[in-house]
Scaffold this active site. Structure first.
Site, short mmCIF file in Angstrom:
data_model
loop_
_atom_site.label_atom_id
_atom_site.label_comp_id
_atom_site.label_asym_id
_atom_site.label_seq_id
_atom_site.Cartn_x
_atom_site.Cartn_y
_atom_site.Cartn_z
N GLU A 1 11.76 4.22 -1.81
CA GLU A 1 10.63 3.29 -1.93
C GLU A 1 10.71 2.18 -0.90
O GLU A 1 9.70 1.74 -0.34
CB GLU A 1 10.62 2.72 -3.36
CG GLU A 1 9.69 1.56 -3.62
CD GLU A 1 8.23 1.97 -3.62
OE1 GLU A 1 7.76 2.42 -2.57
OE2 GLU A 1 7.58 1.83 -4.67
N THR B 1 1.07 -1.30 1.69
CA THR B 1 1.82 -2.25 0.86
C THR B 1 2.62 -3.23 1.72
O THR B 1 2.63 -4.44 1.45
CB THR B 1 2.79 -1.49 -0.07
OG1 THR B 1 2.03 -0.63 -0.90
CG2 THR B 1 3.60 -2.43 -0.94
N1 HSE Z 1 5.06 -4.69 -6.71
C1 HSE Z 1 4.69 -4.03 -5.48
C2 HSE Z 1 3.62 -4.85 -4.79
C3 HSE Z 1 4.16 -2.68 -5.82
O1 HSE Z 1 2.68 -5.24 -5.48
O2 HSE Z 1 3.72 -5.10 -3.60
C4 HSE Z 1 3.53 -1.95 -4.68
O3 HSE Z 1 4.29 -0.89 -4.27
#
Ligand code: HSE
Length: 312
Positions: A131, A184
């Site tokens: 991840e 992201t």
């Molecule tokens: N918590 C993370 C974000 C999840 O909001 O950036 C996204 O992969």
């Protein structure tokens, strides 16, 4: 001895509005599939990737499914040749934990193929490695629910402390995935570094409310706790028509609605399948009005996590 395994790992909704980087839940579909097999070649290779529009790297250390398997092979001294097939069943940059699903499917498959007998908690750091490649940060709010199933609270990252929360049986999730991409890694850079005390108070009240709602089977309390005054104001602007889609969900009877992960997917929680379907239809109409085509997924909360599709 096993030669080959195919594993499905589910999509997940992270943040759940109030629990940025600290909470997430798994859904039934979509999900990614990973095949792992022993070969006569040396080392680890990625043989095939489908469903990614040629966007993912075949370089092991740059691939969310490759990195966890490589780390397991190194730590447990697996000398045989291994190849990976990655079958993406959800769009990249969708906000549905696509990279986490591939990382979890790969780590879970490797644990079985290599007969390591690691617990889910022991596998978690390997999935997190995958991840991290995609999001540029260590966060487990997709990986942990994808791996354990259900609603997960990450109480602490250092040391890692995972809490599995109860799930009301009649809790349904509707997802709308508008067909745009949000990266992201990039979207995290837009977030505020410091948080005003007033916002923090709102968030810890809601996070506690959400956990209490899950324990009390109180979907109204769960819904009231789905509130985000820190991240949503920034990320909501990246999704055309976001607030209209959210209004449509509430008008159709959703208990709560917010951005899934870093978006553009939006989730809504409801107390029946009928409401959840209706919420999906109304969200889709609102997205259409904003000029966005979209996919709708309606699901119960996935309490199982990864599934072995076959073993040879
Ligand atoms: N918590 C993370 C974000 C999840 O909001 O950036 C996204 O992969």
């Amino acid at each position: 001895m096993l030669k080959e395994i195919r594993v499905f790992a589910p999509a997940s909704v992270s943040n759940i509005a109030c629990g940025f980087d600290a909470m997430g839940f798994a859904i039934d579909n979509p999900g990614d599939e990973v095949v792992l097999r022993f070969t006569d070649n040396v080392g680890l290779t990625i043989k095939t990737i489908t469903g990614d529009n040629n966007q993912l790297s075949y370089n092991i250390s740059e691939n969310t499914a490759g990195a966890p398997v490589a780390a397991l092979m190194k730590d447990f001294n697996i000398q045989q040749g291994v190849e990976i097939e990655i079958h993406k069943k959800m769009a990249l940059g969708s906000g549905l934990g696509s990279s986490a699903a591939s990382a979890v499917a790969a780590a879970y498959a490797a644990n079985i193929l290599f007969e390591l007998n690691l617990s889910l908690l022991e596998l978690l750091p390997y999935a997190i490695k995958g991840e991290e490649i995609a999001s540029g940060a260590v966060h487990a709010d997709n990986v942990a629910p994808c791996l354990f199933g259900g609603f997960i609270l990450i109480r602490s990252y250092s040391p890692i402390d995972i809490v599995e929360l109860p799930v009301p049986d009649n809790l349904y999730c509707t997802i709308i995935h508008p067909n745009i991409i949000i990266n992201t890694k990039e979207s995290r850079k837009l977030l505020p570094v410091d948080v005003p005390l007033r916002s923090a108070i709102t968030h810890w009240g809601n996070t506690a409310g959400l956990v209490a709602g899950l324990y009390k089977n109180d979907i109204s309390l769960i819904g009231r706790s789905i509130e985000d005054v820190i991240v949503e104001p920034v990320r909501g602007m990246l999704i055309p028509g976001y607030y209209d889609i959210k209004d449509a969900a509430y008008e159709a009877g959703a208990a709560g609605c917010n951005i899934s992960g870093s978006g553009p997917s939006i989730f809504a929680l409801s107390n029946s399948l009928m409401v959840a379907n209706n919420v999906g239809a109304r969200m889709k109409d609102a997205a259409n009005r904003a000029g966005l085509s979209s996919n709708i997924y309606v699901s119960t909360i996935n309490k199982v996590g990864p599934k072995v599709l076959y073993k040879l």
